[in-house]
Design a protein around this motif. Structure first.
Motif, PDB file in Angstrom:
ATOM      1  N   THR A   1       0.854  -1.189   0.000  1.00  0.00           N
ATOM      2  CA  THR A   1       0.000   0.000   0.000  1.00  0.00           C
ATOM      3  C   THR A   1       0.891   1.240   0.000  1.00  0.00           C
ATOM      4  O   THR A   1       2.027   1.210   0.456  1.00  0.00           O
ATOM      5  N   GLY A   2       0.369   2.333  -0.539  1.00  0.00           N
ATOM      6  CA  GLY A   2       1.131   3.576  -0.559  1.00  0.00           C
ATOM      7  C   GLY A   2       2.319   3.535  -1.491  1.00  0.00           C
ATOM      8  O   GLY A   2       3.318   4.215  -1.271  1.00  0.00           O
ATOM      9  N   SER A   3       2.239   2.740  -2.558  1.00  0.00           N
ATOM     10  CA  SER A   3       3.349   2.604  -3.494  1.00  0.00           C
ATOM     11  C   SER A   3       2.939   3.148  -4.854  1.00  0.00           C
ATOM     12  O   SER A   3       1.840   2.871  -5.346  1.00  0.00           O
ATOM     13  N   LEU A   4       3.827   3.921  -5.472  1.00  0.00           N
ATOM     14  CA  LEU A   4       3.545   4.501  -6.780  1.00  0.00           C
ATOM     15  C   LEU A   4       3.511   3.426  -7.860  1.00  0.00           C
ATOM     16  O   LEU A   4       2.732   3.498  -8.805  1.00  0.00           O
ATOM     17  N   TYR A   5       4.372   2.430  -7.721  1.00  0.00           N
ATOM     18  CA  TYR A   5       4.444   1.327  -8.680  1.00  0.00           C
ATOM     19  C   TYR A   5       4.183   0.021  -7.942  1.00  0.00           C
ATOM     20  O   TYR A   5       4.756  -0.223  -6.889  1.00  0.00           O
ATOM     21  N   GLU A   6       3.344  -0.838  -8.516  1.00  0.00           N
ATOM     22  CA  GLU A   6       2.917  -2.053  -7.822  1.00  0.00           C
ATOM     23  C   GLU A   6       4.089  -2.981  -7.504  1.00  0.00           C
ATOM     24  O   GLU A   6       4.915  -3.271  -8.368  1.00  0.00           O
ATOM     25  N   LYS A   7       4.122  -3.427  -6.261  1.00  0.00           N
ATOM     26  CA  LYS A   7       5.087  -4.431  -5.824  1.00  0.00           C
ATOM     27  C   LYS A   7       4.387  -5.372  -4.848  1.00  0.00           C
ATOM     28  O   LYS A   7       3.475  -4.972  -4.121  1.00  0.00           O
ATOM     29  N   ILE A   8       4.846  -6.610  -4.830  1.00  0.00           N
ATOM     30  CA  ILE A   8       4.339  -7.605  -3.897  1.00  0.00           C
ATOM     31  C   ILE A   8       5.239  -7.626  -2.668  1.00  0.00           C
ATOM     32  O   ILE A   8       6.470  -7.625  -2.784  1.00  0.00           O
ATOM     33  N   HIS A   9       4.622  -7.617  -1.495  1.00  0.00           N
ATOM     34  CA  HIS A   9       5.371  -7.767  -0.240  1.00  0.00           C
ATOM     35  C   HIS A   9       5.628  -9.249  -0.023  1.00  0.00           C
ATOM     36  O   HIS A   9       4.690 -10.035   0.123  1.00  0.00           O
ATOM     37  N   TYR A  10       6.911  -9.611   0.005  1.00  0.00           N
ATOM     38  CA  TYR A  10       7.317 -11.012   0.141  1.00  0.00           C
ATOM     39  C   TYR A  10       8.099 -11.175   1.436  1.00  0.00           C
ATOM     40  O   TYR A  10       9.086 -10.470   1.674  1.00  0.00           O
ATOM     41  N   THR A  11       7.649 -12.068   2.307  1.00  0.00           N
ATOM     42  CA  THR A  11       8.359 -12.348   3.550  1.00  0.00           C
ATOM     43  C   THR A  11       9.345 -13.482   3.286  1.00  0.00           C
ATOM     44  O   THR A  11       8.983 -14.655   3.278  1.00  0.00           O
TER      45      THR A  11
ATOM     46  N   ASN B   1      15.782  -7.938   7.045  1.00  0.00           N
ATOM     47  CA  ASN B   1      14.917  -8.553   8.061  1.00  0.00           C
ATOM     48  C   ASN B   1      13.750  -9.333   7.446  1.00  0.00           C
ATOM     49  O   ASN B   1      12.607  -9.240   7.892  1.00  0.00           O
ATOM     50  N   GLN B   2      14.042 -10.096   6.387  1.00  0.00           N
ATOM     51  CA  GLN B   2      13.042 -10.941   5.731  1.00  0.00           C
ATOM     52  C   GLN B   2      11.924 -10.142   5.065  1.00  0.00           C
ATOM     53  O   GLN B   2      10.836 -10.674   4.820  1.00  0.00           O
ATOM     54  N   ILE B   3      12.176  -8.873   4.759  1.00  0.00           N
ATOM     55  CA  ILE B   3      11.194  -8.068   4.029  1.00  0.00           C
ATOM     56  C   ILE B   3      11.697  -7.920   2.603  1.00  0.00           C
ATOM     57  O   ILE B   3      12.687  -7.230   2.347  1.00  0.00           O
ATOM     58  N   GLY B   4      11.043  -8.604   1.675  1.00  0.00           N
ATOM     59  CA  GLY B   4      11.439  -8.551   0.280  1.00  0.00           C
ATOM     60  C   GLY B   4      10.319  -8.007  -0.586  1.00  0.00           C
ATOM     61  O   GLY B   4       9.171  -7.859  -0.146  1.00  0.00           O
TER      62      GLY B   4
END
Length: 426
Positions: free
Chosen positions: A165-175, A204-207
């Motif tokens: 959320t709050g991103s100009l370009y779409e990205k997937i949050h990957y743990t 910290n495992q945030i990809g």
């Protein structure tokens, strides 16, 4: 009677055993494959992307990629091959496969906005990844594959956590761990289909993954035929900045009260904002700040990026100073050097500034409008707007608005919208 009871008991136990057996077989059938099986089924379809410095033939940078068609086309990140766009005279690329074979690569197309590139090695491939463009349920198991830190082909198990959320370009949050060298590799479901492309990490495992739908769109585009890839880049940036400027200016900026002034408070859903205060010892003045910026920018080359928008408001108050001393202090804040907007000096021109006194919405202010051109990307500019209100003797508002990578026309349009949002509310 006893015999009948025994026979009934045997039948019941037989039914129970049969049910247990069927349940066990169903559980095994529905069980997801082990990580080693997922990797074994993928290893012939993944590759390491190597960018080599021509004079020494040594590795300059590394990334990952994966095969997506019978013709052997590969997907990777744009930032992995950006040297080939900006300095093809100094760098060349090759693709290294899991079986030890390496082949020179050819750049077929790229999408700088979504950080993707399409490559060819002129070698067909009977095995390739299928792409699944559908969003996945949050919590789905996903495997990221790549070559982290040049340690060989590696698989990492993680979790799909939906779009940022709050991103100009779409990205997937990957743990899961995505390390340097894994950029451009596939993120796959247990069935082997690609749902994302490795792109970045926050530690910290945030990809972060690029949704696979953008890779699918890139594959379907006609190959680029212009002899100079940097011209492909320029045109994509021109189109992207136009879309962003139109989105922002199609409606008035959202405003709120800030120490008696109406000021812009957001750049839309794709921005994040925060506040601070500064009261130095001695009590000569107080400063209250608000900042807002987009979280994304577009990687171009090395430490060179563009496409970011940000603003900052500083309300400065010095009740104990005379009007003349306050004006001198106020002028020092206004005249501070512009924030470094980055970019290599050889690619950026100098800022050209025009200063004037204006009176939007009855609020007198000093205004500076500054732009600098991109030398190798003609038609694009960085813009800075700086204003200082002039309606109080012991207090005032200084605000700056920075936008990188816009056309001159859109720079003026964004500046006009921004300045027009300010007003005096007392």
């Amino acid at each position: 009677m006893i015999a009948l009871f025994q026979r009934t008991k045997w039948i019941i136990w037989s039914i129970i055993v049969l049910i247990i057996g069927i349940s066990a077989k169903t559980a095994v059938a529905n069980e997801e494959p082990a990580t080693e099986a997922v990797f074994a089924n993928s290893r012939t379809k993944i590759a390491q992307i190597r960018i080599l410095e021509k004079s020494s033939n040594a590795k300059a940078s590394l990334g990952s990629g994966f095969i997506v068609s019978p013709q052997g086309l590969l997907i990777t990140n744009y930032h992995v091959i950006s040297d080939l766009v900006f300095r093809p005279d100094l760098y060349r690329g090759e693709v290294f496969f899991d079986d030890g074979e390496s082949r020179p690569l050819k750049l077929v197309n790229f999408d700088v906005v979504h950080d993707l590139a399409l490559l060819s090695t002129n070698k067909s491939s009977p095995q390739f990844f299928e792409i699944n463009p559908a969003p996945q349920p949050k919590g789905s198991r996903v495997y990221a594959i790549g070559t982290p830190h040049d340690l060989g082909f590696t698989i990492v198990e993680g979790t799909y956590n939906g779009l940022l959320t709050g991103s100009l370009y779409e990205k997937i949050h990957y743990t899961g761990a995505i390390n340097s060298g894994m950029s451009g590799g596939p993120a796959i479901l247990p069935d082997g289909k690609v749902v994302g492309i490795n792109v970045a990490t926050a530690g910290n495992q945030i990809g972060f993954l690029i949704p696979s739908v953008y890779a699918l769109r890139l594959i379907k585009r006609p190959p680029q035929t212009h002899p100079h890839p940097i011209e492909w880049l320029r045109q994509q940036l021109i189109n992207n900045q136009s879309n962003i400027a139109n989105t922002i200016t199609k409606q008035p900026m959202q405003t709120a009260n800030f120490h008696g002034y109406r000021v812009p408070v957001t750049l839309g859903d794709f921005s994040k904002c925060w506040a601070d205060t500064d009261q130095p010892s001695g009590g000569v003045f107080e400063r209250f700040s608000q900042q807002c910026s987009t979280e994304d920018d577009l990687f171009l080359y090395r430490d060179y990026s563009t496409g970011k928008l940000e603003f900052q408001h500083d309300f400065i108050r010095a009740d104990k100073l005379s009007p003349l001393r306050f004006y001198n202090l106020y002028q020092q804040f206004f005249a501070r050097p512009y924030d470094d907007m980055g970019g290599p000096p050889e690619d950026m021109g100098q800022f050209d500034c025009k200063t004037d006194f204006v009176n939007p919405n009855g609020l007198k202010m000093k205004l500076a409008f500054c732009v600098r051109p991109y030398k190798r990307l003609p038609g694009l500019y960085d813009m800075i707007v700086k204003l200082a209100t002039l309606n109080q003797n012991h207090a005032g508002l200084i605000s700056s608005y920075q936008v990188s990578g816009v056309s001159f026309m859109n720079a003026r349009k964004l500046a006009y919208q921004y300045v027009g949002a300010f007003a005096w509310q007392k």
